[in-house]
Scaffold this motif. Structure first.
Motif, short mmCIF file in Angstrom:
data_model
loop_
_atom_site.label_atom_id
_atom_site.label_comp_id
_atom_site.label_asym_id
_atom_site.label_seq_id
_atom_site.Cartn_x
_atom_site.Cartn_y
_atom_site.Cartn_z
N GLU A 110 0.81 -1.22 0.00
CA GLU A 110 0.00 0.00 0.00
C GLU A 110 0.85 1.27 0.00
O GLU A 110 0.48 2.26 -0.63
CB GLU A 110 -0.93 -0.01 1.22
CG GLU A 110 -1.90 -1.18 1.22
CD GLU A 110 -2.65 -1.33 2.54
OE1 GLU A 110 -2.53 -0.42 3.39
OE2 GLU A 110 -3.34 -2.34 2.72
N TRP A 111 1.98 1.25 0.74
CA TRP A 111 2.82 2.44 0.86
C TRP A 111 4.29 2.07 0.80
O TRP A 111 4.74 1.18 1.51
CB TRP A 111 2.55 3.18 2.18
CG TRP A 111 1.17 3.77 2.24
CD1 TRP A 111 0.07 3.21 2.81
CD2 TRP A 111 0.76 5.01 1.69
NE1 TRP A 111 -1.02 4.03 2.64
CE2 TRP A 111 -0.62 5.16 1.97
CE3 TRP A 111 1.41 6.04 1.00
CZ2 TRP A 111 -1.35 6.27 1.58
CZ3 TRP A 111 0.68 7.15 0.60
CH2 TRP A 111 -0.69 7.26 0.90
N ALA A 112 5.03 2.74 -0.06
CA ALA A 112 6.48 2.58 -0.16
C ALA A 112 7.13 3.80 0.48
O ALA A 112 6.77 4.94 0.19
CB ALA A 112 6.91 2.46 -1.61
N VAL A 141 6.19 9.40 -7.78
CA VAL A 141 4.78 9.36 -7.36
C VAL A 141 3.90 8.92 -8.53
O VAL A 141 2.97 8.12 -8.36
CB VAL A 141 4.33 10.74 -6.82
CG1 VAL A 141 2.81 10.79 -6.64
CG2 VAL A 141 5.03 11.05 -5.50
N ARG A 142 4.20 9.40 -9.71
CA ARG A 142 3.45 8.99 -10.90
C ARG A 142 3.59 7.49 -11.13
O ARG A 142 2.60 6.79 -11.41
CB ARG A 142 3.92 9.78 -12.11
CG ARG A 142 3.14 9.50 -13.39
CD ARG A 142 3.37 10.58 -14.43
NE ARG A 142 4.77 10.73 -14.76
CZ ARG A 142 5.51 11.82 -14.43
NH1 ARG A 142 4.96 12.81 -13.77
NH2 ARG A 142 6.78 11.90 -14.79
N ASN A 147 0.98 1.99 -10.43
CA ASN A 147 1.10 0.63 -9.91
C ASN A 147 0.28 0.39 -8.65
O ASN A 147 0.46 -0.61 -7.96
CB ASN A 147 2.57 0.30 -9.67
CG ASN A 147 3.33 0.10 -10.96
OD1 ASN A 147 3.35 -1.00 -11.52
ND2 ASN A 147 3.96 1.15 -11.47
N GLY A 148 -0.63 1.33 -8.35
CA GLY A 148 -1.62 1.11 -7.30
C GLY A 148 -1.16 1.29 -5.87
O GLY A 148 -1.73 0.69 -4.95
N LEU A 149 -0.15 2.11 -5.64
CA LEU A 149 0.31 2.36 -4.28
C LEU A 149 0.70 3.82 -4.11
O LEU A 149 0.74 4.58 -5.09
CB LEU A 149 1.49 1.46 -3.91
CG LEU A 149 2.83 1.69 -4.61
CD1 LEU A 149 3.99 1.35 -3.68
CD2 LEU A 149 2.93 0.84 -5.88
N GLY A 150 0.99 4.19 -2.88
CA GLY A 150 1.42 5.55 -2.59
C GLY A 150 2.85 5.56 -2.07
O GLY A 150 3.43 4.52 -1.77
N ILE A 151 3.40 6.77 -1.96
CA ILE A 151 4.75 6.95 -1.43
C ILE A 151 4.68 7.76 -0.15
O ILE A 151 4.03 8.80 -0.09
CB ILE A 151 5.66 7.65 -2.46
CG1 ILE A 151 6.01 6.67 -3.58
CG2 ILE A 151 6.92 8.20 -1.80
CD1 ILE A 151 6.94 7.21 -4.63
N PRO A 186 -3.28 13.41 -1.36
CA PRO A 186 -3.31 12.70 -0.07
C PRO A 186 -3.49 11.20 -0.17
O PRO A 186 -3.11 10.48 0.75
CB PRO A 186 -4.49 13.36 0.66
CG PRO A 186 -5.31 13.99 -0.40
CD PRO A 186 -4.35 14.41 -1.47
N LYS A 187 -4.04 10.70 -1.28
CA LYS A 187 -4.20 9.26 -1.45
C LYS A 187 -2.90 8.59 -1.90
O LYS A 187 -2.78 7.36 -1.82
CB LYS A 187 -5.30 8.96 -2.47
CG LYS A 187 -6.70 9.29 -1.97
CD LYS A 187 -7.74 8.86 -2.99
CE LYS A 187 -9.15 9.14 -2.49
NZ LYS A 187 -10.19 8.72 -3.48
#
Length: 303
Positions: A110-112, A141-142, A147-151, A186-187
């Motif tokens: 979900e988050w890297a 971020v793009r 790839n379906g996750l956030g940073i 924010p997502k």
């Protein structure tokens, strides 16, 4: 809040030797971890399979290994380097970061997590670092969104033992929040709060820092130190006030994982005794979660 750890929990050995990711996943799972943070900083080792042409097959193997051991991968740490130290970006590192983001998506992460960098040539003018980090991380971020996750960007620290004083960008929580908010995503762009780094910037401010971060917080690095160097110790082996730290998480209703980043704590345990580090860390995590739950109950009682 679920108990989690970076796979680096049992990765380190004396000297420069590292245990492979497969060993780390197996040891953590055998000890009872159900959630893991994949530490793609392993890419920085020259023998990492992430550097090979078959890196995607390697990631698929890690995914299958996780399924076999019944663990979920919800967080990762991207490889990183001193981005603005040279005039040009490092093409090898940039490719490894790109691969690690894609790999995180393949694993359902979900988050890297990664580190902002400092433009040292600008001296104390942190507005330059803000501009350059926004420009640099926009590309990553793009890729993450695709790839379906956030940073999550992580707080840093300034103290460098035995070296001249140097302003480090995002050692101030408020600089970090300014950078995160600049993306207006924010997502897909959030904060990882590293308690050890926060401790090196003043160990009385964890709760204040967390309240300032608020809903931007999506990941944490739980580690301890004595306020002198970035020791990456198991909680209660440094001087962080973990009662206050957990109360800070309760204040903002943090609902992510409690993720250890304590690779140095078990470095000198032999491989056939690494399980002791895993077992001990889970027991300590249970104490921290009990402190968090107590703080939440006290918060509700005062409403």
């Amino acid at each position: 809040m679920e108990i989690s750890t970076s796979t680096n929990l049992v990765a380190f050995r004396p000297g420069k030797m590292r245990n492979p990711m497969e060993f780390c996943i197996e040891q953590c799972a055998k000890g009872g971890y159900k959630v893991l943070d994949i530490n793609f900083c392993e890419c920085m080792n020259p023998y990492s399979r992430m550097r090979n042409d078959d890196w995607e097959n390697y990631v698929k193997e890690l995914s299958e290994l996780g399924k076999r051991w019944g663990v979920s991968f919800r967080q990762s740490h991207l490889p990183y380097y001193d981005v603005f130290k040279e005039q040009e970006l490092n093409p090898t590192m940039e490719e490894l970061i790109r691969r690690s983001i894609i790999a995180s998506g393949m694993l359902g992460i979900e988050w890297a997590v990664t580190h902002p960098s400092t433009v040292y040539s600008a001296g104390h003018d942190m507005s330059v670092s803000l501009e350059k980090n926004y420009e640099y991380y926009s590309t990553h971020v793009r890729t993450a969104k695709e790839n379906g996750l956030g940073i999550c960007l992580e707080n840093d620290f300034e103290f460098r033992l035995g070296q001249p004083s140097q302003r480090i960008y995002c050692s101030s929580i408020y600089e970090l929040l300014q950078l995160v908010d600049a993306f207006q995503e924010p997502k897909y762009v959030g904060v990882c709060y590293d308690f050890g780094h926060g401790n090196l910037c003043g160990n009385a401010f964890h709760r204040k820092n967390l309240n300032a971060i608020g809903s931007r917080l999506h990941a944490i690095h739980v580690q301890d130190n004595h306020g002198v160097s970035d020791e990456h110790l198991l909680p209660f082996h440094g001087n962080i006030d973990w009662v206050e730290a957990m109360a800070g998480l309760a204040d903002i209703d943090y609902d992510g994982d409690l993720t250890f980043e304590i690779q140095e704590f078990g470095r000198f345990f032999p491989n056939d005794q690494k399980h002791l580090v895993v077992d001990y860390s889970i027991q300590v995590a249970k104490v921290l979660i009990a402190l968090y739950e107590k703080a939440k109950k006290e918060k509700i009682a005062h409403l």
